[in-house]
Scaffold this motif. Structure first.
Motif, mmCIF file in Angstrom:
data_model
loop_
_atom_site.group_PDB
_atom_site.id
_atom_site.type_symbol
_atom_site.label_atom_id
_atom_site.label_comp_id
_atom_site.label_asym_id
_atom_site.label_seq_id
_atom_site.Cartn_x
_atom_site.Cartn_y
_atom_site.Cartn_z
ATOM 1 N N PRO A 165 63.425 -90.818 -41.964
ATOM 2 C CA PRO A 165 62.211 -91.581 -42.229
ATOM 3 C C PRO A 165 62.392 -92.671 -43.290
ATOM 4 O O PRO A 165 61.585 -93.579 -43.386
ATOM 5 N N ALA A 166 63.462 -92.599 -44.080
ATOM 6 C CA ALA A 166 63.690 -93.621 -45.112
ATOM 7 C C ALA A 166 64.163 -94.905 -44.439
ATOM 8 O O ALA A 166 65.166 -94.935 -43.747
ATOM 9 N N SER A 222 75.797 -88.808 -36.490
ATOM 10 C CA SER A 222 75.418 -89.587 -37.667
ATOM 11 C C SER A 222 74.406 -90.666 -37.312
ATOM 12 O O SER A 222 73.442 -90.893 -38.049
ATOM 13 N N LEU A 223 74.629 -91.327 -36.190
ATOM 14 C CA LEU A 223 73.685 -92.360 -35.756
ATOM 15 C C LEU A 223 72.323 -91.762 -35.425
ATOM 16 O O LEU A 223 71.282 -92.327 -35.786
ATOM 17 N N ASP A 224 72.328 -90.603 -34.760
ATOM 18 C CA ASP A 224 71.063 -89.930 -34.453
ATOM 19 C C ASP A 224 70.335 -89.532 -35.733
ATOM 20 O O ASP A 224 69.118 -89.716 -35.845
ATOM 21 N N ALA A 225 71.089 -88.997 -36.695
ATOM 22 C CA ALA A 225 70.472 -88.589 -37.959
ATOM 23 C C ALA A 225 69.892 -89.804 -38.674
ATOM 24 O O ALA A 225 68.790 -89.740 -39.224
ATOM 25 N N ALA A 226 70.623 -90.916 -38.656
ATOM 26 C CA ALA A 226 70.126 -92.134 -39.308
ATOM 27 C C ALA A 226 68.884 -92.660 -38.595
ATOM 28 O O ALA A 226 67.933 -93.102 -39.244
ATOM 29 N N ALA A 227 68.880 -92.602 -37.294
ATOM 30 C CA ALA A 227 67.722 -93.092 -36.527
ATOM 31 C C ALA A 227 66.494 -92.225 -36.774
ATOM 32 O O ALA A 227 65.365 -92.719 -36.740
ATOM 33 N N ASN A 228 66.720 -90.940 -37.019
ATOM 34 C CA ASN A 228 65.608 -90.018 -37.253
ATOM 35 C C ASN A 228 65.214 -89.908 -38.722
ATOM 36 O O ASN A 228 64.268 -89.201 -39.054
#
Length: 91
Positions: free
Chosen positions: A66-67, A58-64
């Motif tokens: 673009p929003a 989840s953290l990786d997805a949030a870091a990646n």
């Protein structure tokens, strides 16, 4: 199942608890009680690992993602949450 003999020391209250479970007939031996406890511990550790993996994903997805949100937008969001929590607490 291959086994290895270990010698362990337990606090008196834990040793009593193990013996009591054997005496009550819930387990055939002290070793069975300890093995069951270790299986449960192992299961809990595996579940913990899965939860940590999910959090990392989840953290990786949030870091990646673009929003991005500006600090004013984030601040307003948390102000709304705080207001809602205060209203709930007063109810």
């Amino acid at each position: 199942m291959q086994t290895e003999k270990l010698s362990i020391s337990l606090p008196v209250d834990m040793a009593r608890m193990v013996r009591r479970r054997v005496e009550d007939g819930a387990y055939a031996s002290n070793s069975e009680v300890i093995r069951e406890a270790l299986r449960l511990w192992q299961q809990r550790e595996q579940e913990r690992g899965h939860r940590l993996d999910a959090i990392r994903a989840s953290l990786d997805a949030a870091a990646n993602d673009p929003a991005r949100h500006g600090s004013a937008e984030v601040s307003a969001h948390f102000d709304r949450l705080l207001t809602e929590a205060e209203k709930t607490a007063k109810s």
